[in-house]
Scaffold this motif. Structure first.
Motif, PDB file in Angstrom:
ATOM      1  N   PHE A  38       4.094   5.911   6.571  1.00 58.49           N
ATOM      2  CA  PHE A  38       2.749   6.007   5.995  1.00 58.49           C
ATOM      3  C   PHE A  38       2.564   4.971   4.891  1.00 58.49           C
ATOM      4  N   THR A  39       1.414   4.294   4.911  1.00 55.04           N
ATOM      5  CA  THR A  39       1.129   3.315   3.853  1.00 55.04           C
ATOM      6  C   THR A  39      -0.372   3.156   3.644  1.00 55.04           C
ATOM      7  N   SER A  40      -0.726   2.740   2.450  1.00 55.46           N
ATOM      8  CA  SER A  40      -2.104   2.392   2.124  1.00 55.46           C
ATOM      9  C   SER A  40      -2.371   0.975   2.616  1.00 55.46           C
ATOM     10  N   LEU A  41      -3.508   0.765   3.257  1.00 56.53           N
ATOM     11  CA  LEU A  41      -3.854  -0.568   3.757  1.00 56.53           C
ATOM     12  C   LEU A  41      -4.943  -1.240   2.953  1.00 56.53           C
ATOM     13  N   SER A  42      -5.954  -0.457   2.554  1.00 62.41           N
ATOM     14  CA  SER A  42      -7.131  -1.046   1.932  1.00 62.41           C
ATOM     15  C   SER A  42      -7.777  -0.031   0.993  1.00 62.41           C
ATOM     16  N   ALA A  43      -8.274  -0.515  -0.139  1.00 60.85           N
ATOM     17  CA  ALA A  43      -8.995   0.362  -1.063  1.00 60.85           C
ATOM     18  C   ALA A  43     -10.485   0.429  -0.703  1.00 60.85           C
ATOM     19  N   ARG A  44     -11.032  -0.684  -0.226  1.00 60.09           N
ATOM     20  CA  ARG A  44     -12.453  -0.750   0.141  1.00 60.09           C
ATOM     21  C   ARG A  44     -12.597  -1.442   1.480  1.00 60.09           C
ATOM     22  N   PRO A  45     -12.789  -0.728   2.544  1.00 62.95           N
ATOM     23  CA  PRO A  45     -12.858   0.732   2.636  1.00 62.95           C
ATOM     24  C   PRO A  45     -11.475   1.350   2.503  1.00 62.95           C
ATOM     25  N   ALA A  46     -11.456   2.639   2.219  1.00 58.31           N
ATOM     26  CA  ALA A  46     -10.181   3.360   2.051  1.00 58.31           C
ATOM     27  C   ALA A  46      -9.538   3.552   3.419  1.00 58.31           C
ATOM     28  N   LEU A  47      -8.498   2.751   3.690  1.00 56.88           N
ATOM     29  CA  LEU A  47      -7.787   2.822   4.966  1.00 56.88           C
ATOM     30  C   LEU A  47      -6.301   3.016   4.721  1.00 56.88           C
ATOM     31  N   VAL A  48      -5.681   3.812   5.564  1.00 52.32           N
ATOM     32  CA  VAL A  48      -4.236   4.045   5.540  1.00 52.32           C
ATOM     33  C   VAL A  48      -3.712   3.821   6.955  1.00 52.32           C
ATOM     34  N   SER A  49      -2.378   3.770   7.088  1.00 49.45           N
ATOM     35  CA  SER A  49      -1.803   3.636   8.423  1.00 49.45           C
ATOM     36  C   SER A  49      -0.510   4.436   8.524  1.00 49.45           C
ATOM     37  N   PHE A  50      -0.147   4.709   9.756  1.00 48.58           N
ATOM     38  CA  PHE A  50       1.140   5.328  10.063  1.00 48.58           C
ATOM     39  C   PHE A  50       1.514   4.901  11.471  1.00 48.58           C
ATOM     40  N   ALA A  51       2.783   5.034  11.784  1.00 45.98           N
ATOM     41  CA  ALA A  51       3.263   4.679  13.120  1.00 45.98           C
ATOM     42  C   ALA A  51       4.119   5.816  13.669  1.00 45.98           C
ATOM     43  N   LEU A  52       4.002   6.026  14.977  1.00 46.05           N
ATOM     44  CA  LEU A  52       4.827   7.012  15.671  1.00 46.05           C
ATOM     45  C   LEU A  52       5.460   6.344  16.882  1.00 46.05           C
ATOM     46  N   ALA A  53       6.703   6.683  17.138  1.00 46.23           N
ATOM     47  CA  ALA A  53       7.451   6.115  18.256  1.00 46.23           C
ATOM     48  C   ALA A  53       6.906   6.606  19.591  1.00 46.23           C
ATOM     49  N   VAL A 131      -1.431   3.544  13.973  1.00 49.86           N
ATOM     50  CA  VAL A 131      -2.760   4.131  13.807  1.00 49.86           C
ATOM     51  C   VAL A 131      -3.295   3.734  12.438  1.00 49.86           C
ATOM     52  N   VAL A 132      -4.509   3.216  12.423  1.00 47.42           N
ATOM     53  CA  VAL A 132      -5.230   2.927  11.189  1.00 47.42           C
ATOM     54  C   VAL A 132      -6.281   4.022  11.055  1.00 47.42           C
ATOM     55  N   ALA A 133      -6.358   4.633   9.884  1.00 50.08           N
ATOM     56  CA  ALA A 133      -7.260   5.760   9.677  1.00 50.08           C
ATOM     57  C   ALA A 133      -8.069   5.575   8.395  1.00 50.08           C
ATOM     58  N   ALA A 134      -9.327   6.013   8.442  1.00 44.98           N
ATOM     59  CA  ALA A 134     -10.229   5.947   7.290  1.00 44.98           C
ATOM     60  C   ALA A 134     -10.137   7.252   6.511  1.00 44.98           C
ATOM     61  N   VAL A 135      -9.871   7.152   5.220  1.00 46.29           N
ATOM     62  CA  VAL A 135      -9.729   8.337   4.369  1.00 46.29           C
ATOM     63  C   VAL A 135     -11.109   8.917   4.085  1.00 46.29           C
ATOM     64  N   GLU A 136     -11.278  10.189   4.425  1.00 48.75           N
ATOM     65  CA  GLU A 136     -12.560  10.868   4.233  1.00 48.75           C
ATOM     66  C   GLU A 136     -12.505  11.938   3.142  1.00 48.75           C
TER      67      GLU A 136
END
Length: 165
Positions: A38-53, A131-136
């Motif tokens: 898990f990691t933070s990608l962007s503050a504006r817009p608020a995006l995070v990411s994670f990876a699964l095998a 997966v890139v996800a937008a923080v809501e």
């Protein structure tokens, strides 16, 4: 495994990674897995990411989910991290305490912080799915000693988790 892959694996074992639990509502109910990607990608817009095998049984359960929960774990939750990393167990059965959060996302109780995120994009990268996800939604819980994965095990971090966006 190539020499380079073996060397990389050895080097990365010495790099601490934060420990979180990813949750989503799958076709058969709540699903979740411990992640260290898990990691933070962007503050504006608020995006995070994670990876699964590719080999993750949880990926099969949540690959089409539109909403995800990311629970940031504290050192007091090492047992919970182990539970969600163990195959073949009902991860949401007692003693796991959880509730349904925004958008029907299963959320674990007593975490130093959690995020509810909408899937923004996903990519197949090597033997993983990124997966890139937008923080809501964000909830900050009690400050806690953090939990990291280091040298093949779970370790406390002698600082507090502050989860502000």
């Amino acid at each position: 495994m190539t020499v380079a892959e073996t060397a990389l694996r050895s080097v990365l074992r010495a790099h601490p990674s934060g420990v979180a639990v990813l949750t989503a509502r799958g076709p058969a109910g709540p699903a979740g897995v411990t992640i260290t990607s898990f990691t933070s990608l962007s503050a504006r817009p608020a995006l995070v990411s994670f990876a699964l095998a590719d080999t993750s049984s949880t990926w099969e359960l949540i690959q089409d989910a539109e909403w995800f929960g990311v629970q940031l774990l504290g050192a007091h939750q090492a047992d919970l991290a182990e539970r969600f990393a163990t195959r073949g167990t009902d991860r949401f059965a007692p003693p796991t305490a959880w509730h349904t959060g925004p958008h029907g996302v299963p959320l674990l109780d007593d975490c130093p912080g959690w995020l509810v995120c909408a899937r923004h994009d996903r990519f197949r990268v090597g033997d993983h799915h990124l997966v890139v996800a937008a923080v809501e939604h964000v909830r900050e819980g009690e400050a806690a000693t953090g939990l990291v994965h280091l040298h093949g095990g779970l370790r406390p971090v002698e600082s507090t988790i502050v989860s502000r966006i």
